[in-house]
Design an enzyme around this catalytic site. Sequence first.
Site, PDB file in Angstrom:
ATOM      1  N   GLU A 170       8.880 -33.868 -46.027  1.00  6.78           N
ATOM      2  CA  GLU A 170       9.409 -34.489 -44.802  1.00  6.78           C
ATOM      3  C   GLU A 170       8.415 -34.415 -43.664  1.00  6.78           C
ATOM      4  OE1 GLU A 170      13.144 -32.541 -44.200  1.00  6.78           O
ATOM      5  OE2 GLU A 170      13.948 -33.407 -46.052  1.00  6.78           O
ATOM      6  N   ALA A 172       3.918 -33.490 -42.695  1.00 11.58           N
ATOM      7  CA  ALA A 172       2.585 -33.097 -43.164  1.00 11.58           C
ATOM      8  C   ALA A 172       2.537 -31.570 -43.257  1.00 11.58           C
ATOM      9  CB  ALA A 172       1.536 -33.608 -42.191  1.00 11.58           C
ATOM     10  N   GLY A 194       0.672 -38.451 -54.489  1.00  9.57           N
ATOM     11  CA  GLY A 194       0.134 -38.886 -53.203  1.00  9.57           C
ATOM     12  C   GLY A 194      -1.364 -39.086 -53.348  1.00  9.57           C
ATOM     13  N   ASP A 196      -5.559 -38.163 -51.630  1.00 15.65           N
ATOM     14  CA  ASP A 196      -6.466 -37.023 -51.482  1.00 15.65           C
ATOM     15  C   ASP A 196      -5.951 -36.017 -50.449  1.00 15.65           C
ATOM     16  OD1 ASP A 196      -8.312 -38.067 -53.323  1.00 15.65           O
ATOM     17  OD2 ASP A 196      -9.086 -39.419 -51.786  1.00 15.65           O
ATOM     18  N   GLY A 238      -1.973 -42.654 -53.411  1.00 14.79           N
ATOM     19  CA  GLY A 238      -2.558 -42.596 -52.071  1.00 14.79           C
ATOM     20  C   GLY A 238      -3.366 -43.835 -51.776  1.00 14.79           C
ATOM     21  N   SER A 239      -4.286 -43.722 -50.818  1.00 12.33           N
ATOM     22  CA  SER A 239      -5.084 -44.879 -50.407  1.00 12.33           C
ATOM     23  C   SER A 239      -6.453 -44.900 -51.077  1.00 12.33           C
ATOM     24  CB  SER A 239      -5.296 -44.854 -48.889  1.00 12.33           C
ATOM     25  OG  SER A 239      -4.062 -44.907 -48.242  1.00 12.33           O
ATOM     26  N   ARG A 303      -2.570 -46.399 -39.296  1.00 20.59           N
ATOM     27  CA  ARG A 303      -1.945 -45.964 -40.552  1.00 20.59           C
ATOM     28  C   ARG A 303      -0.996 -47.005 -41.128  1.00 20.59           C
ATOM     29  NH1 ARG A 303      -1.812 -41.964 -43.941  1.00 20.59           N
ATOM     30  NH2 ARG A 303      -3.392 -40.410 -43.551  1.00 20.59           N
ATOM     31  N   ASP A 539     -12.440 -34.479 -46.662  1.00 30.43           N
ATOM     32  CA  ASP A 539     -11.535 -35.062 -47.673  1.00 30.43           C
ATOM     33  C   ASP A 539     -10.402 -35.853 -47.029  1.00 30.43           C
ATOM     34  OD1 ASP A 539     -13.146 -33.723 -49.413  1.00 30.43           O
ATOM     35  OD2 ASP A 539     -11.588 -32.446 -50.274  1.00 30.43           O
TER      36      ASP A 539
HETATM   37  C1  LIG Z   1     -20.061 -54.336 -46.987  1.00 33.54           C
HETATM   38  C2  LIG Z   1     -19.138 -53.525 -47.803  1.00 33.54           C
HETATM   39  C3  LIG Z   1     -19.417 -52.090 -47.719  1.00 33.54           C
HETATM   40  C4  LIG Z   1     -18.474 -51.261 -48.520  1.00 33.54           C
HETATM   41  C5  LIG Z   1     -18.844 -49.832 -48.382  1.00 33.54           C
HETATM   42  C6  LIG Z   1     -18.051 -48.981 -49.249  1.00 33.54           C
HETATM   43  C7  LIG Z   1     -18.434 -47.526 -49.122  1.00 33.54           C
HETATM   44  C8  LIG Z   1     -17.313 -46.781 -49.681  1.00 33.54           C
HETATM   45  C9  LIG Z   1     -17.564 -45.341 -49.866  1.00 33.54           C
HETATM   46  C10 LIG Z   1     -16.264 -44.694 -50.156  1.00 33.54           C
HETATM   47  C11 LIG Z   1     -16.396 -43.230 -50.296  1.00 33.54           C
HETATM   48  C12 LIG Z   1     -15.084 -42.584 -50.381  1.00 33.54           C
HETATM   49  C13 LIG Z   1     -15.235 -41.121 -50.414  1.00 33.54           C
HETATM   50  C14 LIG Z   1     -13.922 -40.478 -50.433  1.00 33.54           C
HETATM   51  C15 LIG Z   1     -13.373 -39.903 -49.417  1.00 33.54           C
HETATM   52  C16 LIG Z   1     -12.033 -39.264 -49.475  1.00 33.54           C
HETATM   53  O1  LIG Z   1     -12.170 -37.875 -49.534  1.00 33.54           O
HETATM   54  C17 LIG Z   1     -11.245 -39.595 -48.210  1.00 33.54           C
HETATM   55  C18 LIG Z   1      -9.796 -39.192 -48.390  1.00 33.54           C
HETATM   56  O2  LIG Z   1      -9.151 -40.072 -49.239  1.00 33.54           O
HETATM   57  N1  LIG Z   1     -11.277 -41.008 -47.944  1.00 33.54           N
HETATM   58  C19 LIG Z   1     -11.816 -41.475 -46.851  1.00 33.54           C
HETATM   59  O3  LIG Z   1     -12.262 -40.775 -45.991  1.00 33.54           O
HETATM   60  C20 LIG Z   1     -11.850 -42.971 -46.735  1.00 33.54           C
HETATM   61  C21 LIG Z   1     -13.230 -43.438 -46.435  1.00 33.54           C
HETATM   62  C22 LIG Z   1     -13.266 -44.920 -46.547  1.00 33.54           C
HETATM   63  C23 LIG Z   1     -14.561 -45.482 -46.107  1.00 33.54           C
HETATM   64  C24 LIG Z   1     -14.472 -46.968 -46.171  1.00 33.54           C
HETATM   65  C25 LIG Z   1     -15.666 -47.592 -45.598  1.00 33.54           C
HETATM   66  C26 LIG Z   1     -15.537 -49.078 -45.586  1.00 33.54           C
HETATM   67  C27 LIG Z   1     -16.755 -49.664 -44.967  1.00 33.54           C
HETATM   68  C28 LIG Z   1     -16.617 -51.100 -44.676  1.00 33.54           C
HETATM   69  C29 LIG Z   1     -17.828 -51.599 -43.922  1.00 33.54           C
HETATM   70  C30 LIG Z   1     -17.660 -53.000 -43.625  1.00 33.54           C
HETATM   71  C31 LIG Z   1     -18.822 -53.591 -42.883  1.00 33.54           C
HETATM   72  C32 LIG Z   1     -18.446 -54.949 -42.466  1.00 33.54           C
HETATM   73  C33 LIG Z   1     -19.476 -55.587 -41.643  1.00 33.54           C
HETATM   74  C34 LIG Z   1     -18.952 -56.724 -40.884  1.00 33.54           C
HETATM   75  N1  LIG Z   2       6.463 -36.429 -45.271  1.00 33.39           N
HETATM   76  C1  LIG Z   2       5.298 -36.586 -44.658  1.00 33.39           C
HETATM   77  N2  LIG Z   2       5.215 -37.177 -43.447  1.00 33.39           N
HETATM   78  C2  LIG Z   2       4.024 -37.376 -42.851  1.00 33.39           C
HETATM   79  N3  LIG Z   2       2.842 -36.990 -43.379  1.00 33.39           N
HETATM   80  C3  LIG Z   2       2.873 -36.401 -44.584  1.00 33.39           C
HETATM   81  C4  LIG Z   2       4.089 -36.165 -45.281  1.00 33.39           C
HETATM   82  N4  LIG Z   2       3.797 -35.573 -46.449  1.00 33.39           N
HETATM   83  C5  LIG Z   2       2.456 -35.421 -46.482  1.00 33.39           C
HETATM   84  N5  LIG Z   2       1.897 -35.919 -45.367  1.00 33.39           N
HETATM   85  C6  LIG Z   2       0.454 -35.984 -45.006  1.00 33.39           C
HETATM   86  O1  LIG Z   2       0.007 -37.313 -45.188  1.00 33.39           O
HETATM   87  C7  LIG Z   2      -1.401 -37.303 -45.335  1.00 33.39           C
HETATM   88  C8  LIG Z   2      -1.886 -38.460 -46.163  1.00 33.39           C
HETATM   89  O2  LIG Z   2      -1.283 -38.449 -47.389  1.00 33.39           O
HETATM   90  P1  LIG Z   2      -1.920 -38.882 -48.757  1.00 33.39           P
HETATM   91  O3  LIG Z   2      -3.191 -38.253 -48.999  1.00 33.39           O
HETATM   92  O4  LIG Z   2      -0.848 -38.662 -49.783  1.00 33.39           O
HETATM   93  O5  LIG Z   2      -2.093 -40.459 -48.619  1.00 33.39           O
HETATM   94  P2  LIG Z   2      -3.260 -41.381 -48.057  1.00 33.39           P
HETATM   95  O6  LIG Z   2      -3.871 -40.787 -46.843  1.00 33.39           O
HETATM   96  O7  LIG Z   2      -2.674 -42.729 -47.967  1.00 33.39           O
HETATM   97  O8  LIG Z   2      -4.297 -41.408 -49.234  1.00 33.39           O
HETATM   98  P3  LIG Z   2      -5.817 -40.869 -49.387  1.00 33.39           P
HETATM   99  O9  LIG Z   2      -5.805 -39.466 -48.899  1.00 33.39           O
HETATM  100  O10 LIG Z   2      -6.074 -40.978 -50.865  1.00 33.39           O
HETATM  101  O11 LIG Z   2      -6.711 -41.765 -48.586  1.00 33.39           O
HETATM  102  C9  LIG Z   2      -1.710 -35.968 -45.967  1.00 33.39           C
HETATM  103  O12 LIG Z   2      -2.752 -35.367 -45.268  1.00 33.39           O
HETATM  104  C10 LIG Z   2      -0.439 -35.152 -45.852  1.00 33.39           C
HETATM  105  O13 LIG Z   2      -0.683 -33.927 -45.196  1.00 33.39           O
END
Ligand SMILES: CCCCCCCCCCCCC/C=C/[C@@H](O)[C@H](CO)NC(=O)CCCCCCCCCCCCCCC
Ligand SMILES: Nc1ncnc2c1ncn2[C@@H]1O[C@H](COP(=O)(O)OP(=O)(O)OP(=O)(O)O)[C@@H](O)[C@H]1O
Length: 551
Positions: A170, A172, A194, A196, A238-239, A303, A539
């Site tokens: 319910e 975080a 869920g 990360d 998750g996302s 979000r 993370d």
């Molecule tokens: C042109 C395309 C470029 C694409 C670049 C892709 C790089 C992606 C690298 C992803 C690495 C993810 C590492 C994981 C981290 C997780 O512990 C954490 C929790 O879920 N996620 C994020 O922090 C979520 C982090 C999400 C980062 C997303 C970055 C997206 C970048 C987009 C850039 C667009 C440029 C556009 C120019 C007009």
């Molecule tokens: N019931 C809740 N209401 C609001 N936040 C919550 C609840 N349960 C967990 N959370 C929090 O929500 C955050 C995000 O959750 P989660 O990691 O599952 O999904 P996400 O952010 O969409 O995915 P990812 O982390 O893969 O990008 C977590 O850090 C967690 O602490």
Amino acid sequence: RRTDDQNMDLGLESSLWVGNKRYRAVLTGWHFKWTEVDKKNRDKKTVLVPVAEVAGVEEGRVEILPQKSVEDTDKDFTVFYVKRSSGGGSYGLLWRLGRIQFSCASRVLRDQWTKHLRAALKTHSPLRPHRLLVFINPFGGKKKGRQIYHSLVAPLFELAGISSHVIVTERANQARDHLLKKDLTGFDGVVCVGGDGMFSELLHGLIGRTQQEAGLCENDPAVALQPCPLHIGIIPAGSTDCVCFATVGVVDPVTSALHIIIGDSQPLDVCSVHDVSAQVRYSVSLLGYGFYGDVLAESEKHRWMGPLRYDYSGAVVYLSNRSYSGIVQYLPADPLLSSPRDKTRCLAGCSVCSRSTERLFPHSSDSGSLYSSHFSQFSTDSEGEWVSVEGRFRCVSLTCMSSSCARSPLGLSPSAHLADGTGDLILVWDTHPLGFLKFLYRHTSTQDQFDLPFVEVHRVKAVRFSVPSGREEQEYEEIGGFSSEIDEGQRECVDTVSRNGSQQHLAQRAMTSERKAATPFLCGLCCKKSPSVSVWNCDGEILPFTKIVCK
Ligand SMILES: CCCCCCCCCCCCC/C=C/[C@@H](O)[C@H](CO)NC(=O)CCCCCCCCCCCCCCC
Ligand SMILES: Nc1ncnc2c1ncn2[C@@H]1O[C@H](COP(=O)(O)OP(=O)(O)OP(=O)(O)O)[C@@H](O)[C@H]1O
Ligand SMILES: [Ca+2]
């Protein structure tokens, strides 16, 4: 391992029917196989399933999905097993629930088969969980956690005889607090439904609880942490689901549920992150300052967009064209053991991880005791020299594993290892916007993102980060993303090596034309001012401090 005699006790062989086809079925203890036999008694196709991959055995003709149905006939039984499917692409295999319904010549034979198969399961698959504590985040990813668990996972757990205690969170940190405070007796493992962030809650809860029970202070950087007795299962909802993708190879709830059922496990490196007041946080995937920190901070405002918030915020932050001053110190890992550029790919059973485990924990007989001497190893670690670099960075990232995910199928560091006791430090020096875009874009393909003049990658055992004095007081929040301070011109970057505490300049880093060309031409478009301090993305959680020590 059991002896051959004991295996023979579990063995069984007979004719069985599937519809009007006759099969010769054989259980040898470790394997269950069935071969179609034609009218002339010739063998046709054989299916062989390791007993360890049998998910369940039921009397009668049973269906599980989409809904459970049982036709209770007294000569039939149904075997459910792991079936590998080719649909997962080249990164990992999707697992599906295979099912075969056999008819026997008599009820006695049917009872013999079910008894022998269940006994074989007990003997040859002893690591399976029986009781699990499941936390569902109803708001993670596309908000489908509850539905995913109840429609796809719960029926599989029930089939496998796993009883689960389910908590839909319910708020975080509810899952973390539960693990820190509540009675966990009788549970064989914990599961998060869920992303990360939920995995990170369970990780913090379990590590913290284990240290509390051992009477240790986890915030003390010198303490040797105790091993956690419980494993964490991840049902991805998750996302980014990076921990799931990087360990299993696919993001698929059924595949993950089957891995949990058969008692699979994969050790993971965990990085401890201490701030100056020694408050500890843990990271397994991305610890990122600069771009990834800013993307996370921006994404928290959006979000409601669900997983898309990262792409939107990525574009916004990219267009704001920021770079940050920082001092990075790192302790390189042994270059003879592995390298972040060696083009290997770590998978379950990886030889580099096995050798590292042997070297770091010579007396451990199981993975549960892996962590016990981990930190003490670092506290006595005298070999190696710290390297220090200072300058302006687009991003500073530390990843303990590849951190592959759907956005980046090979990950932040494609050759990083899941459990070798090291992380990869990626330094992206300030560069012109198109250079940085090239770097980002390479994450989406097989092109080498490290083969760029403004990018460095180092395999490391520990990292320290701080901002040059005078800048740390400026809180990111106060700045609100855009401070009144205009970034000063690019600094010269200096590599130094610290020996016995004294800093010796090694070389004056020549500024490359890539780095010099940092004129923020997009700046005029979207932001006039830039903050001088970023935040750490740990993370997927924002850290409330910038100066950190990681190991
Ligand atoms: C042109 C395309 C470029 C694409 C670049 C892709 C790089 C992606 C690298 C992803 C690495 C993810 C590492 C994981 C981290 C997780 O512990 C954490 C929790 O879920 N996620 C994020 O922090 C979520 C982090 C999400 C980062 C997303 C970055 C997206 C970048 C987009 C850039 C667009 C440029 C556009 C120019 C007009
Ligand atoms: N019931 C809740 N209401 C609001 N936040 C919550 C609840 N349960 C967990 N959370 C929090 O929500 C955050 C995000 O959750 P989660 O990691 O599952 O999904 P996400 O952010 O969409 O995915 P990812 O982390 O893969 O990008 C977590 O850090 C967690 O602490
Ligand atoms: Ca690693």
